[in-house]
Design a protein around this motif. Structure first.
Motif, short mmCIF file in Angstrom:
data_model
loop_
_atom_site.label_atom_id
_atom_site.label_comp_id
_atom_site.label_asym_id
_atom_site.label_seq_id
_atom_site.Cartn_x
_atom_site.Cartn_y
_atom_site.Cartn_z
N THR A 21 1.04 -1.17 -0.26
CA THR A 21 -0.26 0.28 -0.45
C THR A 21 0.80 1.70 -0.17
O THR A 21 0.33 2.30 -0.25
CB THR A 21 -1.07 0.83 1.00
N GLU B 74 -6.62 5.90 5.90
CA GLU B 74 -6.32 6.86 4.73
C GLU B 74 -6.00 8.14 4.27
O GLU B 74 -6.03 8.81 4.61
CB GLU B 74 -8.40 6.99 4.38
N VAL C 135 -6.09 10.34 1.68
CA VAL C 135 -7.00 11.31 0.72
C VAL C 135 -6.60 12.01 -0.39
O VAL C 135 -5.93 13.09 -0.24
CB VAL C 135 -8.15 11.72 1.15
N ILE D 137 -3.08 3.60 2.85
CA ILE D 137 -3.63 3.49 1.91
C ILE D 137 -4.03 4.68 1.17
O ILE D 137 -5.22 6.01 2.14
CB ILE D 137 -4.78 2.85 1.95
N VAL E 36 -6.55 6.91 -1.37
CA VAL E 36 -7.43 7.28 -1.97
C VAL E 36 -8.00 8.12 -3.00
O VAL E 36 -7.36 9.52 -2.56
CB VAL E 36 -8.96 6.19 -1.52
N CYS F 193 -13.35 11.37 -3.22
CA CYS F 193 -15.25 10.61 -3.66
C CYS F 193 -16.15 10.94 -1.93
O CYS F 193 -15.31 10.44 -1.10
CB CYS F 193 -15.30 9.66 -4.25
N PHE G 215 -14.75 8.17 0.20
CA PHE G 215 -13.33 7.55 0.14
C PHE G 215 -13.13 5.84 -0.06
O PHE G 215 -14.06 5.68 -0.22
CB PHE G 215 -12.45 7.31 1.16
N ALA G 216 -12.58 5.19 1.08
CA ALA G 216 -12.06 3.79 0.55
C ALA G 216 -13.29 2.84 1.62
O ALA G 216 -14.19 2.46 1.39
CB ALA G 216 -11.58 3.29 0.48
N VAL G 217 -12.83 2.97 3.09
CA VAL G 217 -13.34 2.75 4.03
C VAL G 217 -15.17 2.44 3.83
O VAL G 217 -15.59 1.79 4.18
CB VAL G 217 -13.05 2.88 5.28
N ARG H 155 -17.30 3.70 1.21
CA ARG H 155 -17.70 3.06 0.42
C ARG H 155 -18.31 1.45 0.37
O ARG H 155 -18.58 0.96 -0.33
CB ARG H 155 -17.06 3.23 -0.78
N MET H 156 -17.77 1.08 1.37
CA MET H 156 -17.65 -0.51 1.76
C MET H 156 -19.21 -0.74 2.81
O MET H 156 -19.23 -1.73 2.49
CB MET H 156 -16.39 -1.35 2.26
#
Length: 289
Positions: A29, A195, A197, A222, A224, A227, A230-232, A234-235
């Motif tokens: 990462t 994260e 960003v 990580i 990302v 948006c 972000f990543a977490v 969005r999951m």
């Protein structure tokens, strides 16, 4: 002989292959980010960090930084809030002392890296400033305008926002290239994920430097995109939405949680939603971050 046979069986198992994959993926990462780590950029040295806001998030971010030997300037709007934040940091460190993870001498030395302030006077010497106030757009815009005015031109301006568009946060500044997200997960001195960003206008040098800082404070950083979620999140959002949809169709919440944990999640979505004491810690546990 039996040990060798057992080892061979485990070595070729799917579990072993998965753990090896996780091991190398975590390290990739910060080492293999296309368009960032392959450009030959060298991280800039970060000698001092400033944090604006020492509430629940600001105090644990400060704890993570001083534990990794970064001097931290902690800013609040009044003495009462500042003292409360410093007390939380002291308690985080004392918890390590009680558990035998830190000596009293190391506690004093670590705490000496922290400086509390009520103004921006000492921000002129920092290399990284992290905003960690409540999720209020106007407040964040005001803070970033102030950071731009008081921090040196090379200083990275970071926000710990979990959902707000970084372009909107930096709208009142002329420093969009310096604005990057540093989304920590509570408690930040324990949870390993970070994260970073990146907006289209963000400096790649700033991203590379934050990847280096992330590794030095023992996080898994990580990169990302800027948006929603972000990543977490969005999951996480579809995860909880799907669980609620199943309830609407008549499924039992306990069976849903059981199915999720049997699949591999640390806790189910409804146990998370029921955890009112520390929901952010539960989120990280769900995703095993």
């Amino acid at each position: 002989m039996q040990e060798a046979m057992a080892f061979q069986e485990l070595f070729f198992s799917d579990t072993c292959k998965s753990l090896i994959h996780v091991f190398f993926s975590q390290r990739a990462t910060s080492k293999q980010v296309p368009g960032i780590t392959d450009l030959g950029l060298t991280p800039r040295k970060v000698s001092k960090v400033a944090i604006v806001g020492c509430g629940l998030m600001g105090s644990v971010i400060a704890t993570a930084l001083i534990l990794s030997h970064y001097p931290v300037i902690l800013k609040e709007v009044n003495e009462k809030s500042l003292n409360a934040g410093i007390d939380r940091i002291k308690e985080n460190l004392l918890s390590r002392v009680r558990k035998g993870k830190m000596t009293k001498e190391k506690y004093e030395k670590t705490l000496s890296l922290l400086t509390g302030v009520l103004d921006y006077e000492k921000f002129k010497t920092v290399d990284l400033a992290i905003e960690a106030v409540v999720e209020n757009v106007k407040l964040k815009q005001q803070i970033f305008a102030e950071l731009e005015q008081h921090c040196p031109s090379h200083c990275i301006l970071a926000t710990n926002t979990s959902t707000i568009d970084l372009n909107l946060i930096g709208e009142k500044t002329n420093s969009q290239e310096r604005i990057v997200g540093t989304h920590f997960f509570a408690p930040a001195h324990i949870m390993p994920l970070l994260e970073i960003v990146r907006t289209p206008r963000a400096s790649l040098q700033a991203v590379v430097t934050l990847l280096d800082v992330g590794k030095k404070i023992k996080k898994t950083p990580i990169v990302v995109g800027n948006c929603t979620g972000f990543a977490v999140y969005r999951m996480f959002f579809p995860y909880t939405q799907a669980a609620l949809l199943l309830v609407d169709h008549g499924m039992d919440v306990y069976k849903i949680d059981q199915a999720c944990t049997e699949f591999g999640m640390s806790i189910g979505p409804f146990r998370y939603l029921d955890n009112t004491k520390s929901p952010w810690r539960s989120l990280s546990r769900i995703l095993q971050l």
